[in-house]
Design an enzyme around this catalytic site. Sequence first.
Site, PDB file in Angstrom:
ATOM      1  N   HIS A 227       0.953  -1.274   0.133  1.00 13.49           N
ATOM      2  CA  HIS A 227       0.203   0.014  -0.122  1.00 13.49           C
ATOM      3  C   HIS A 227       0.852   1.142   0.188  1.00 13.49           C
ATOM      4  O   HIS A 227       0.573   2.291   0.567  1.00 13.49           O
ATOM      5  CB  HIS A 227      -0.869  -0.071   1.212  1.00 13.49           C
ATOM      6  CG  HIS A 227      -2.070  -0.967   1.065  1.00 13.49           C
ATOM      7  ND1 HIS A 227      -3.314  -0.806   0.404  1.00 13.49           N
ATOM      8  CD2 HIS A 227      -1.907  -2.160   1.492  1.00 13.49           C
ATOM      9  CE1 HIS A 227      -4.063  -2.044   0.755  1.00 13.49           C
ATOM     10  NE2 HIS A 227      -3.157  -2.763   1.330  1.00 13.49           N
ATOM     11  N   ASP A 303      -0.468  -5.238   5.675  1.00 16.49           N
ATOM     12  CA  ASP A 303      -1.533  -6.176   5.057  1.00 16.49           C
ATOM     13  C   ASP A 303      -1.261  -5.948   3.481  1.00 16.49           C
ATOM     14  O   ASP A 303      -0.565  -5.175   3.084  1.00 16.49           O
ATOM     15  CB  ASP A 303      -2.909  -5.611   5.322  1.00 16.49           C
ATOM     16  CG  ASP A 303      -3.172  -4.203   4.776  1.00 16.49           C
ATOM     17  OD1 ASP A 303      -2.266  -3.263   5.099  1.00 16.49           O
ATOM     18  OD2 ASP A 303      -4.174  -3.944   4.249  1.00 16.49           O
ATOM     19  N   GLU A 304      -1.798  -7.105   2.936  1.00 15.44           N
ATOM     20  CA  GLU A 304      -1.834  -7.318   1.577  1.00 15.44           C
ATOM     21  C   GLU A 304      -0.660  -6.968   0.905  1.00 15.44           C
ATOM     22  O   GLU A 304      -0.399  -6.026  -0.241  1.00 15.44           O
ATOM     23  CB  GLU A 304      -3.130  -6.414   0.901  1.00 15.44           C
ATOM     24  CG  GLU A 304      -4.322  -6.945   1.545  1.00 15.44           C
ATOM     25  CD  GLU A 304      -5.624  -6.038   0.990  1.00 15.44           C
ATOM     26  OE1 GLU A 304      -6.664  -6.629   0.765  1.00 15.44           O
ATOM     27  OE2 GLU A 304      -5.359  -4.768   1.097  1.00 15.44           O
ATOM     28  N   ALA A 305       0.548  -7.270   1.486  1.00 15.82           N
ATOM     29  CA  ALA A 305       1.914  -7.037   0.607  1.00 15.82           C
ATOM     30  C   ALA A 305       2.142  -8.040  -0.037  1.00 15.82           C
ATOM     31  O   ALA A 305       3.414  -8.742  -0.201  1.00 15.82           O
ATOM     32  CB  ALA A 305       2.970  -6.748   2.039  1.00 15.82           C
ATOM     33  N   HIS A 306       1.379  -8.269  -1.369  1.00 13.95           N
ATOM     34  CA  HIS A 306       1.538  -9.492  -2.295  1.00 13.95           C
ATOM     35  C   HIS A 306       2.778  -9.162  -3.120  1.00 13.95           C
ATOM     36  O   HIS A 306       3.376  -9.900  -3.741  1.00 13.95           O
ATOM     37  CB  HIS A 306       0.179  -9.639  -3.177  1.00 13.95           C
ATOM     38  CG  HIS A 306      -0.757  -9.665  -2.274  1.00 13.95           C
ATOM     39  ND1 HIS A 306      -0.991 -10.420  -1.160  1.00 13.95           N
ATOM     40  CD2 HIS A 306      -1.937  -9.080  -2.330  1.00 13.95           C
ATOM     41  CE1 HIS A 306      -2.112 -10.632  -0.785  1.00 13.95           C
ATOM     42  NE2 HIS A 306      -2.729  -9.977  -1.215  1.00 13.95           N
TER      43      HIS A 306
END
Length: 503
Positions: A227, A303-306
Amino acid sequence: MTTLPLVPLPAAVGAPGGPPFVLDADVRIGGDAVAAGVLRRLAATRTGLHLGHAEDGAAPDAARIALTVDGSGPAESYRLAVRHDGIEVRAADAAGLFYGIQTLGQLVAGSATGWTVPAADIDDAPRFAYRGVMLDVARHFHDVGTVTAFLERAASLKFNVLHLHLSDDQAWRLELRSRPELTARTAANAVGGDPGGFYTQDDYRRIIDHAAAHHMTVVPEFDMPGHTHAVGIAYPAVAAAPALEGWDAAGGPTPVAGEPYTGIGVGFSSLRIGDAATDAFVADVFTELATLTPGPYLHFGGDEAHGTAPADFAAFVERTSALIARLGKTPVAWHEAGAAGDLARGTVGQYWSFVRPAEGAAEKTRAFTAAGGRVILSPADAVYLDMKPDETATLGLTWANGPTSLERAYRWEPADVIDGLSEDDILGVEAPLWTETVRTLDDIDALTFPRIAAAAEAAWSPRSGAAPGRTWDSFRSRVGGLGPLWTTLDIRFPASPEVSWTL
């Protein structure tokens, strides 16, 4: 079972019977001066009455409301007694007195003959110490007036934490003197190309001060290492190129390095892990944030650190949680950070998977308790306020198992979400509002109410079924009775068909 319009449900409610207390212009308020000011403002808004001071020379038999901090009971607790000849609120501390006044405000009822408060005995204390709401100001910016109006609404339901999501792929919203390009180069952006904005440090202090006056703690969040597309616009050396394999585009544009991102997709951005420039950047932003924030918590996302390799992600979480701990603050991170092997001792995990955890989410969440931390519960399919309340809603999203009705928002039990967590492992409950579709205070009201009341009850009240009235049928009746109060507070709540409203 209480039929009084009380939300969240108090720990114990008694109905002693007898005539109500008549609230009129002759009523005087005595005791704690700050609390008296809160009650006067609430009474004026709700009834139009301007109540005076008990010391104003009123006749000895004038009706009186007494407000006292007596230090008795657990933190934030209060006792409220209403009789025909007077009202007394006693509390353990200033916060408890404030919450007792909010309960009193819910009891005020109007009729053709005037304003009354029914006879009642209430002995109340919160279940959880942390009762939070979150406002995402990164995807769409919300000015100070909107933020303070939102926190006032939350405080009236006994929430005591305001979590501000201050950065994301779209923009950075808080002025930092150590890294001025963050707001200079990104703050004008927002989802869909809408107008942006940012908070000066004075703005941020105003929010913190207003929150404190309503017994709320501000928890700021700079989300990383994912993000962080906006960071790359301001400081290109610390951000990796967008990783587009497997990212969730959400039907929007493809991100381009160095260009503003106006979509709502996630999972493509990352900081450059292990670089000295990145380490210096992270140290700068959290050190300055710590000096600006009097509260005990700093949230660093996670979060969501793809777009971040797992080993790099673990290294980042370990380093950043340790940095925040050294700054004298308690680190907070979304539950994915539990994948790291060496969280700083005491780091708090915020769980955002579903009421029935997705694969791996429960294990990652339990890692925080193994590291001496506790857990905030924010199951997305119960308390994410940005989910559509039904299929016909024009605002909101549906990715969290479809629309979230008021009934679904109510019918969950915090202690039953994560196997292996004790009651003491749960710090509290938080209801986030992400703002992909939210532009105005009216939009906030339309999505948060009445479901925010269900989250308030999960955070404050005894566990499901543990007290008379802690049921869906009781809740829908009680929340329906708040229609007149919410209307006079200028809350633009939708009249949910799940509730029979008193209007």
